[in-house]
Design an enzyme around this catalytic site. Sequence first.
Site, mmCIF file in Angstrom:
data_model
loop_
_atom_site.group_PDB
_atom_site.id
_atom_site.type_symbol
_atom_site.label_atom_id
_atom_site.label_comp_id
_atom_site.label_asym_id
_atom_site.label_seq_id
_atom_site.Cartn_x
_atom_site.Cartn_y
_atom_site.Cartn_z
ATOM 1 N N ASP A 14 18.172 43.969 72.901
ATOM 2 C CA ASP A 14 19.386 45.175 72.817
ATOM 3 C C ASP A 14 18.791 46.164 73.524
ATOM 4 O O ASP A 14 17.602 46.171 73.973
ATOM 5 C CB ASP A 14 19.374 45.459 71.289
ATOM 6 C CG ASP A 14 20.694 46.244 70.930
ATOM 7 O OD1 ASP A 14 21.374 46.452 71.782
ATOM 8 O OD2 ASP A 14 20.574 46.903 69.706
ATOM 9 N N ASN A 62 30.934 41.244 70.478
ATOM 10 C CA ASN A 62 31.013 42.099 71.663
ATOM 11 C C ASN A 62 32.292 41.900 72.343
ATOM 12 O O ASN A 62 32.309 42.829 73.348
ATOM 13 C CB ASN A 62 29.740 41.590 72.579
ATOM 14 C CG ASN A 62 28.222 41.892 72.039
ATOM 15 O OD1 ASN A 62 27.252 41.299 72.231
ATOM 16 N ND2 ASN A 62 28.209 43.244 71.325
HETATM 17 C C1 IPE Z 1 23.398 42.300 69.208
HETATM 18 O O1 IPE Z 1 23.475 43.602 69.780
HETATM 19 C C2 IPE Z 1 24.208 41.523 70.111
HETATM 20 C C3 IPE Z 1 23.326 41.173 71.536
HETATM 21 C C4 IPE Z 1 22.148 41.585 71.735
HETATM 22 C C5 IPE Z 1 24.084 40.277 72.438
HETATM 23 P P1 IPE Z 1 24.795 44.923 69.466
HETATM 24 O O2 IPE Z 1 24.312 45.836 70.445
HETATM 25 O O3 IPE Z 1 25.878 43.957 69.803
HETATM 26 O O4 IPE Z 1 24.581 44.881 67.961
HETATM 27 P P2 IPE Z 1 25.023 45.920 67.237
HETATM 28 O O5 IPE Z 1 26.427 46.427 67.530
HETATM 29 O O6 IPE Z 1 24.097 47.314 67.497
HETATM 30 O O7 IPE Z 1 24.744 45.625 65.909
HETATM 31 C C1 IPE Z 2 22.485 44.594 74.503
HETATM 32 O O1 IPE Z 2 22.453 45.740 75.221
HETATM 33 C C2 IPE Z 2 23.505 43.683 75.444
HETATM 34 C C3 IPE Z 2 24.466 43.333 74.773
HETATM 35 C C4 IPE Z 2 24.842 43.377 73.491
HETATM 36 C C5 IPE Z 2 25.364 42.326 75.657
HETATM 37 P P1 IPE Z 2 23.565 46.801 74.496
HETATM 38 O O2 IPE Z 2 24.680 46.510 75.485
HETATM 39 O O3 IPE Z 2 24.001 46.357 72.924
HETATM 40 O O4 IPE Z 2 23.004 48.210 74.650
HETATM 41 P P2 IPE Z 2 22.998 49.390 73.668
HETATM 42 O O5 IPE Z 2 22.683 48.737 72.226
HETATM 43 O O6 IPE Z 2 24.287 49.990 73.623
HETATM 44 O O7 IPE Z 2 22.112 50.332 74.264
HETATM 45 MG MG MG Z 3 23.382 47.138 71.344
#
Ligand code: IPE
Ligand code: IPE
Ligand code: MG
Length: 228
Positions: A14, A62
């Site tokens: 993340d 996502n």
């Molecule tokens: C979890 O991260 C999914 C991945 C790392 C692919 P998210 O960014 O989607 O999770 P939330 O929305 O903060 O819970």
């Molecule tokens: C994790 O990084 C990757 C995916 C969920 C695809 P994020 O895209 O969730 O990055 P933040 O959490 O918004 O910083």
């Molecule tokens: Mg995230």
Amino acid sequence: MTLGIPNHIAIIMDGNGRWAKSKGMPRTYGHKAGADTLRKILTYCGELGVKYLTVYAFSTENWKRAKEEVDALMFLFKTYLKNEKKTLMKNNVRFIVSGRKDGVSKDLLKEIQNLEEETKNNTGITLNIAFNYGSRAEIVDAINKIIENNEKNITEEIVEKYLYNHLPDPELLIRTSGEMRISNFLLWQIAYSEIYVTETHWPDFDKDELMKAIESYKKRDRRFGGVK
Ligand code: IPE
Ligand code: IPE
Ligand code: MG
């Protein structure tokens, strides 16, 4: 007594978006950097003797993101599959993907299948990419298959048999970027995993950070409900 190197590490990768934002760059720049981090972490895990690495790359939730970001993530994954083939073969990595097929393009599904097929006899580390993965979806899919197959006397072993893959449960779950939540990742499999959360965003996660997580894990007292 300290614990040894975990056999299976799971990572919620993340913070790509926040990392990019902090540099005044678009979110997709963070995702690109995140793919480079995965390449490095996979290599270190292989060198350390970790047998399985499961990484959360795209969740069933996502899809809610802007179309441009979703498209970029799909494109990036496809590029990763193409570019990594040689290295995965050279490093004896077995590649598998866990997740639903719905919504994923035929093209991408084909690339995934090809790479799984090509690497299936590799005997080094297994890289399991959770892509279009949701743990509730995985459990629902398992229940439907259990019903279809007319299974009776359901046990934990039978439920496990119908999950997407049959890897041993992760001993260590790492989440980067500080959020104290699971976000629908491996709900069944992490029943007794040791959790490590770091504030570091995924693109900045490196060998030192990995070693810190492992060192923290090694000092844990795993009781599994018993008394020591
Ligand atoms: C979890 O991260 C999914 C991945 C790392 C692919 P998210 O960014 O989607 O999770 P939330 O929305 O903060 O819970
Ligand atoms: C994790 O990084 C990757 C995916 C969920 C695809 P994020 O895209 O969730 O990055 P933040 O959490 O918004 O910083
Ligand atoms: Mg995230």
